[in-house]
Write a protein that holds these residues in place. Structure first.
Motif, PDB file in Angstrom:
ATOM      1  N   ALA A 145      -3.424 -13.307  -4.479  1.00  0.00           N
ATOM      2  CA  ALA A 145      -4.418 -13.228  -5.543  1.00  0.00           C
ATOM      3  C   ALA A 145      -4.769 -11.766  -5.780  1.00  0.00           C
ATOM      4  O   ALA A 145      -5.148 -11.058  -4.854  1.00  0.00           O
ATOM      5  CB  ALA A 145      -5.660 -14.021  -5.152  1.00  0.00           C
TER       6      ALA A 145
ATOM      7  N   GLY B 218      -7.124  -8.694   1.060  1.00  0.00           N
ATOM      8  CA  GLY B 218      -6.444  -7.720   1.924  1.00  0.00           C
ATOM      9  C   GLY B 218      -5.672  -6.682   1.132  1.00  0.00           C
ATOM     10  O   GLY B 218      -5.799  -5.472   1.357  1.00  0.00           O
ATOM     11  N   MET B 219      -4.868  -7.128   0.181  1.00  0.00           N
ATOM     12  CA  MET B 219      -4.108  -6.204  -0.662  1.00  0.00           C
ATOM     13  C   MET B 219      -5.042  -5.434  -1.598  1.00  0.00           C
ATOM     14  O   MET B 219      -4.867  -4.229  -1.801  1.00  0.00           O
ATOM     15  CB  MET B 219      -3.097  -6.995  -1.500  1.00  0.00           C
ATOM     16  N   ASN B 220      -6.014  -6.128  -2.152  1.00  0.00           N
ATOM     17  CA  ASN B 220      -6.948  -5.462  -3.066  1.00  0.00           C
ATOM     18  C   ASN B 220      -7.678  -4.329  -2.351  1.00  0.00           C
ATOM     19  O   ASN B 220      -7.848  -3.239  -2.888  1.00  0.00           O
ATOM     20  CB  ASN B 220      -7.933  -6.488  -3.625  1.00  0.00           C
TER      21      ASN B 220
ATOM     22  N   ASP C 180      -3.472  -2.748   5.881  1.00  0.00           N
ATOM     23  CA  ASP C 180      -3.486  -3.640   7.042  1.00  0.00           C
ATOM     24  C   ASP C 180      -3.338  -2.892   8.361  1.00  0.00           C
ATOM     25  O   ASP C 180      -3.817  -3.355   9.394  1.00  0.00           O
ATOM     26  CB  ASP C 180      -2.351  -4.674   6.937  1.00  0.00           C
TER      27      ASP C 180
ATOM     28  N   ARG D  78       4.605 -11.620  -4.247  1.00  0.00           N
ATOM     29  CA  ARG D  78       4.654 -10.443  -3.386  1.00  0.00           C
ATOM     30  C   ARG D  78       5.950  -9.642  -3.570  1.00  0.00           C
ATOM     31  O   ARG D  78       5.917  -8.416  -3.664  1.00  0.00           O
ATOM     32  CB  ARG D  78       4.522 -10.868  -1.915  1.00  0.00           C
TER      33      ARG D  78
ATOM     34  N   LEU E 249      10.045   3.373  11.945  1.00  0.00           N
ATOM     35  CA  LEU E 249       9.409   4.370  12.808  1.00  0.00           C
ATOM     36  C   LEU E 249       9.474   3.865  14.239  1.00  0.00           C
ATOM     37  O   LEU E 249       9.087   2.733  14.536  1.00  0.00           O
ATOM     38  CB  LEU E 249       7.946   4.587  12.415  1.00  0.00           C
TER      39      LEU E 249
ATOM     40  N   GLU F 158      10.885   3.221   5.105  1.00  0.00           N
ATOM     41  CA  GLU F 158      10.648   1.768   5.147  1.00  0.00           C
ATOM     42  C   GLU F 158      11.677   1.096   6.049  1.00  0.00           C
ATOM     43  O   GLU F 158      12.872   1.325   5.931  1.00  0.00           O
ATOM     44  CB  GLU F 158      10.697   1.204   3.714  1.00  0.00           C
ATOM     45  N   LYS F 159      11.141   0.227   6.904  1.00  0.00           N
ATOM     46  CA  LYS F 159      11.971  -0.515   7.855  1.00  0.00           C
ATOM     47  C   LYS F 159      13.004  -1.420   7.195  1.00  0.00           C
ATOM     48  O   LYS F 159      14.169  -1.485   7.590  1.00  0.00           O
ATOM     49  CB  LYS F 159      10.976  -1.320   8.689  1.00  0.00           C
TER      50      LYS F 159
ATOM     51  N   GLY G 247      -8.792 -13.485  -0.265  1.00  0.00           N
ATOM     52  CA  GLY G 247      -7.728 -12.937  -1.121  1.00  0.00           C
ATOM     53  C   GLY G 247      -7.972 -11.473  -1.429  1.00  0.00           C
ATOM     54  O   GLY G 247      -7.781 -11.035  -2.563  1.00  0.00           O
TER      55      GLY G 247
ATOM     56  N   SER H 198       3.491   0.602  13.724  1.00  0.00           N
ATOM     57  CA  SER H 198       4.067   1.431  14.791  1.00  0.00           C
ATOM     58  C   SER H 198       3.361   2.775  14.868  1.00  0.00           C
ATOM     59  O   SER H 198       3.251   3.358  15.944  1.00  0.00           O
ATOM     60  CB  SER H 198       5.549   1.710  14.514  1.00  0.00           C
TER      61      SER H 198
ATOM     62  N   ALA I 240       0.825  -1.209   0.000  1.00  0.00           N
ATOM     63  CA  ALA I 240       0.000   0.000   0.000  1.00  0.00           C
ATOM     64  C   ALA I 240       0.862   1.264   0.000  1.00  0.00           C
ATOM     65  O   ALA I 240       0.563   2.221  -0.722  1.00  0.00           O
ATOM     66  CB  ALA I 240      -0.947  -0.006   1.204  1.00  0.00           C
TER      67      ALA I 240
END
Ligand code: FAD
Length: 466
Positions: free
Chosen positions: A56, A328-330, A316, A111, A135, A37-38, A326, A172, A18
């Motif tokens: 998916a 969560g990302m969508n 998330d 991914r 963070l 980004e961590k 399938g 975080s 995201a």
């Protein structure tokens, strides 16, 4: 335009799926975007994510990718999945198509490759991505955020106007916001967890099973699924209860469960018993089972996603869900489009965040609920006779009434109707299917006049859609 002279800067936490997409959407609208980004840059040292290797991708996700100019790059690695290939307990397998034809399919994407494509596109759009920045804390009063480089403990402090939390289920930023205001946070964990295993290519470098399907081995208590990868492997996910459970209250607990299937040898026995056709396809079963972590599954609910104009959560971080639809990302990608539009439409960020939350929170709740329902459906129902008859009727009614009756799976996966609408219409349709098939073993004995009348009475025409 009125807003053109306003300096539009924003700080995003997390360059996962995201975060990278959201940053791109704003940068393409002329915003100055910094992302922290961590992890390290996956393009330098390989992807460190590890878990849930493929995902998916459905129409809502693709729509967001198109808006970011990312669809061609992502689709060049995607593998089409036409439906569920159900592997029955007696050893035979059958494809249950997701849609009416190949225009209604979902796609398996890697991914790591997806994340890399999105980072490339973000940087090309002018986004500044800073890696190795975790963070650690936020001073909301002074609008200062503290990041740490976990390799050497080095601290980086910076000023921000607004923080966008795209830092995933363990966010975080969410924790920092919760120290300021009540977010109404609660998590519900399933009593099932998962483990990932791999099916490598065959001796000739080809796929070992039908590639254009999402494979499912539904066994009630346990379940395996497998999604294809473009390098001709499959990622298998085994779902098991955490502990042995009794069939009836007070009865003796029985397996399988992660507690009783404790090592690779026990996993092999489980496969020999429950998934015998899959067993020869997973040569490193013992190794994968013992080396890969066991993942937990849960749903995260918040009542508030924003801290006035200073912080907002998406993906998330705001609404993690179980993976059984399938989506969560969508859903996270749809959030990105909505938040970019709300932010770009006004100089009042607090109002933009409130409007974003009002639009998206009910929809996130709906897909979270549908994902939980899908779990039971995949595990227990896809090999049931009355379920199969209801599916047959569902398809027949969709053909007879294309303007009113659309399977819920189609509304969620092949279109962009709001999730809440798909959930509500799906509930009405489900009741219809149960009512109409009650007492029937086949559709031949059905009274179609009654069926048609019920559809017209209970389902308004669908809104215009593409
Ligand atoms: P993430 O992808 O988790 O990204 C968060 C990023 O933030 C990461 O890069 C992380 O390193 C970074 N980060 C974390 N903490 C910090 C910090 N403190 N500071 C800076 N950076 C930080 N969805 C689908 O649509 N389809 C599927 O088929 C599907 N299958 C799934 C299967 C499994 C087993 C699981 C667990 C999930 C699945 N999902 C699926 C859901 C999907 O993985 C998530 O919804 C999606 O990754 C959410 O994206 P995100 O960017 O919000 O979070």
């Amino acid at each position: 335009d009125d807003l053109a002279h306003v300096e539009r800067r924003i700080t995003v936490v997390g360059a996962g799926l995201a975060g990278a997409l959201f940053a791109t959407l704003l940068a393409r609208r002329g915003w100055q975007v910094d992302v922290h980004e961590k992890r390290g840059d996956p393009r330098l040292k390989g992807y460190e994510g590890g878990r849930s290797i493929n995902l998916a991708l459905a129409e809502r996700g693709r729509h967001a990718l198109r808006l970011a100019g990312a669809d061609p790059a992502v689709m060049s690695h995607a593998v089409m999945m036409r439906g569920r290939m159900v592997h029955f307990a007696d050893g035979h397998a059958a494809l249950q198509r997701y849609g009416k034809d190949d225009s209604e399919v979902i796609w398996s994407v890697h991914r790591g490759e997806l994340n890399i494509s999105l980072l490339d596109i973000a940087e090309r759009a002018g986004v500044n991505v800073h890696f190795h920045r975790t963070l650690q804390g936020v001073d909301f009063e002074g609008r200062r955020a503290r990041f740490v480089d976990e390799r050497n403990g080095e601290l980086h402090e910076l000023e921000f106007e607004t923080l966008v939390g795209a830092d995933g289920a363990g966010s975080s930023l969410r924790a920092a916001m919760a120290a300021e205001i009540e977010l109404g946070e609660r998590s519900e964990f399933l009593d099932h967890s998962y483990k990932e295993l791999e099916i490598p290519p065959d001796a000739d470098g080809g796929f070992r099973m039908e590639p254009n399907a999402l494979h499912i081995w539904p066994r009630g208590r346990s379940m395996c699924i497998a999604l294809p990868n473009d390098e001709r492997t499959f990622t298998v996910t085994l779902f098991l209860p955490n502990h042995d459970v009794a069939d009836v209250a007070g009865g003796p607990p029985r397996g399988p469960s992660f507690a009783s299937v404790a090592d690779g040898a026990a996993a092999r026995e489980l496969f020999a018993r429950e998934f015998p056709d899959a067993l020869p396809l997973v040569p490193a079963l013992e190794h994968d089972f013992e080396a890969n972590p066991t993942g937990v599954l849960g749903t995260l609910y918040l009542d508030t996603w924003q801290l006035d104009d200073r912080a907002v959560l998406l993906g998330d971080a705001a609404h993690a869900m179980v993976p059984f639809h399938g989506q969560g990302m969508n859903c996270a990608f749809e959030d990105c489009v909505a938040l970019a539009e709300h932010l770009d439409g006004t100089a009042d960020r607090a109002a933009a965040f409130a409007a974003f939350q009002a639009e998206r929170l009910p929809n996130a709740r709906a897909i979270q609920a549908m994902a939980l329902e899908n779990y039971l459906e995949m595990r227990d129902r896809v090999d049931d006779d009355d379920y199969l008859l209801q599916r047959e009727l569902e398809q027949a009614l969709a053909l007879r009434h294309p303007d009113r009756f659309m399977p819920r799976y189609s509304m969620v996966s092949f279109h962009r109707f709001p999730y809440a609408m798909a959930y509500e219409r799906g509930r009405v349709q489900r009741e219809l299917l149960v009512e109409l098939t009650r007492g029937h073993d086949t559709l031949d004995t059905l009274d179609w006049d009654v069926a048609d009348a019920l559809v017209l009475a209970r389902l308004a025409p669908l809104p215009a859609h593409d």
